[in-house]
Write an enzyme that holds these catalytic residues in place. Sequence first.
Site, PDB file in Angstrom:
ATOM      1  N   ASP A 282       0.818  -1.217   0.000  1.00 16.56           N
ATOM      2  CA  ASP A 282       0.000   0.000   0.000  1.00 16.56           C
ATOM      3  C   ASP A 282       0.857   1.274   0.000  1.00 16.56           C
ATOM      4  O   ASP A 282       1.991   1.270   0.478  1.00 16.56           O
ATOM      5  CB  ASP A 282      -0.914  -0.010   1.240  1.00 16.56           C
ATOM      6  CG  ASP A 282      -2.061   0.979   1.096  1.00 16.56           C
ATOM      7  OD1 ASP A 282      -2.434   1.311  -0.047  1.00 16.56           O
ATOM      8  OD2 ASP A 282      -2.590   1.425   2.135  1.00 16.56           O
TER       9      ASP A 282
ATOM     10  N   HIS B 212       2.170   3.198  -9.096  1.00 18.66           N
ATOM     11  CA  HIS B 212       1.914   1.783  -9.404  1.00 18.66           C
ATOM     12  C   HIS B 212       3.038   1.207 -10.280  1.00 18.66           C
ATOM     13  O   HIS B 212       3.428   0.055 -10.102  1.00 18.66           O
ATOM     14  CB  HIS B 212       0.570   1.626 -10.132  1.00 18.66           C
ATOM     15  CG  HIS B 212      -0.611   2.037  -9.293  1.00 18.66           C
ATOM     16  ND1 HIS B 212      -0.737   1.699  -7.975  1.00 18.66           N
ATOM     17  CD2 HIS B 212      -1.730   2.763  -9.595  1.00 18.66           C
ATOM     18  CE1 HIS B 212      -1.875   2.186  -7.495  1.00 18.66           C
ATOM     19  NE2 HIS B 212      -2.482   2.849  -8.454  1.00 18.66           N
TER      20      HIS B 212
ATOM     21  N   LEU C  74       9.487 -21.459  -4.642  1.00 18.84           N
ATOM     22  CA  LEU C  74       8.626 -20.477  -3.970  1.00 18.84           C
ATOM     23  C   LEU C  74       7.218 -20.466  -4.582  1.00 18.84           C
ATOM     24  O   LEU C  74       7.068 -20.478  -5.797  1.00 18.84           O
ATOM     25  CB  LEU C  74       9.261 -19.081  -4.143  1.00 18.84           C
ATOM     26  CG  LEU C  74       8.448 -17.896  -3.625  1.00 18.84           C
ATOM     27  CD1 LEU C  74       8.545 -17.777  -2.112  1.00 18.84           C
ATOM     28  CD2 LEU C  74       8.923 -16.589  -4.279  1.00 18.84           C
TER      29      LEU C  74
HETATM   30  C1  IPE Z   1      -5.359  -2.566   0.092  1.00 19.23           C
HETATM   31  O1  IPE Z   1      -5.075  -1.243  -0.121  1.00 19.23           O
HETATM   32  C2  IPE Z   1      -5.417  -3.304  -1.206  1.00 19.23           C
HETATM   33  C3  IPE Z   1      -4.153  -3.431  -1.926  1.00 19.23           C
HETATM   34  C4  IPE Z   1      -2.984  -3.068  -1.518  1.00 19.23           C
HETATM   35  C5  IPE Z   1      -4.260  -4.063  -3.199  1.00 19.23           C
HETATM   36  P1  IPE Z   1      -6.247  -0.142  -0.201  1.00 19.23           P
HETATM   37  O2  IPE Z   1      -5.578   1.160  -0.398  1.00 19.23           O
HETATM   38  O3  IPE Z   1      -7.257  -0.530  -1.191  1.00 19.23           O
HETATM   39  O4  IPE Z   1      -6.878  -0.264   1.259  1.00 19.23           O
HETATM   40  P2  IPE Z   1      -7.726   0.799   2.076  1.00 19.23           P
HETATM   41  O5  IPE Z   1      -8.790   1.321   1.160  1.00 19.23           O
HETATM   42  O6  IPE Z   1      -6.789   1.867   2.517  1.00 19.23           O
HETATM   43  O7  IPE Z   1      -8.261   0.020   3.243  1.00 19.23           O
HETATM   44  C1  IPE Z   2      -1.811   0.180  -3.265  1.00 22.70           C
HETATM   45  O1  IPE Z   2      -1.549   1.531  -3.322  1.00 22.70           O
HETATM   46  C2  IPE Z   2      -2.057  -0.404  -4.620  1.00 22.70           C
HETATM   47  C3  IPE Z   2      -3.466  -0.722  -4.868  1.00 22.70           C
HETATM   48  C4  IPE Z   2      -4.442  -0.679  -4.008  1.00 22.70           C
HETATM   49  C5  IPE Z   2      -3.804  -1.121  -6.225  1.00 22.70           C
HETATM   50  P1  IPE Z   2      -2.726   2.600  -3.353  1.00 22.70           P
HETATM   51  O2  IPE Z   2      -3.131   2.815  -4.755  1.00 22.70           O
HETATM   52  O3  IPE Z   2      -3.823   2.199  -2.425  1.00 22.70           O
HETATM   53  O4  IPE Z   2      -1.980   3.892  -2.820  1.00 22.70           O
HETATM   54  P2  IPE Z   2      -2.481   4.848  -1.689  1.00 22.70           P
HETATM   55  O5  IPE Z   2      -2.797   4.028  -0.477  1.00 22.70           O
HETATM   56  O6  IPE Z   2      -3.702   5.548  -2.218  1.00 22.70           O
HETATM   57  O7  IPE Z   2      -1.340   5.767  -1.454  1.00 22.70           O
HETATM   58 MG    MG Z   3      -4.121   2.468  -0.447  1.00 18.38          MG
END
Ligand code: IPE
Ligand code: IPE
Ligand code: MG
Length: 261
Positions: free
Chosen positions: A20, A37, A131
Amino acid sequence: MITNSVKTSAPSYHAAIIMDGNGRWAKERGHPRFWGHIRGAAVASKIIEEAVNLKLKAITLFSFSTENWSRPEIEIRVLFKLLGKFILKEKKRALDKKIKFRVIGDLTGLPRETVKIIRDMEDMTRDFGGLKLTLAFGYGGRAEILSAVNLHIKNNPGQEMDMEKLEKNFFAPDLGDVDFLIRTGGDHRVSNFLLWQLAYAELFFLDTKWPEFAPSDLRNVYDRFLKRERRFGFIDATSELKKVSQMAVENKTVIGTKNGK
Ligand code: IPE
Ligand code: IPE
Ligand code: MG
């Protein structure tokens, strides 16, 4: 020289990561979210390499949740593109290191060519014993449990469910419990990731955003994990026995003193 030494192999663990913080990392640098990303996908490759070095038995990466479907279409499309590219890039390593690749989740709604790339890679690595690399894409822990229950009802009408049967109906039945979970990006929640499999996982929440997560961070968490005492509801029987016998000796002394013996 022939030796009688018995070879014991070190235990091997299942790591799960909620990757995240990509969007915030990019925004902080004045870039659009997808920039994070792209960088995040490159980081995932380095982390897989390190998971192989650490001889983990499995690594499961949360890449796209059922809830992420509510993001803007343009961001979702970038994530699909990246997924396909990522898998093609990882092909060489999978072959070299005998990595067993899988995607868990609902792939409905993904472009046909991306699904083909996924299925081809799964087929190619199906019998590999290295793995276990699993991407959770279109994944939700609740959806996985529900789908396992429904599959059971369909195949065994009227029969009660038990834990073993439930796990057999999971998306990747042999994946097993998670030993340690890492979430980057500063939030302390599991966001519907592997709800069942995380039951006894050791949890590590890091402020570092995913694009800045380094192989040394994985190694560091792994070392901290190895030092944790995992009790699974039990107590350390040896130290408890010592305590009890020490108490018995002390009680005897007290009773002895009282009785003037
Ligand atoms: C969790 O991150 C999902 C992934 C990393 C794929 P999110 O950014 O979607 O989670 P929330 O919304 O902060 O809980
Ligand atoms: C995690 O990073 C990746 C996905 C959920 C696809 P985010 O896109 O949630 O990035 P933040 O949390 O908004 O910074
Ligand atoms: Mg996020």
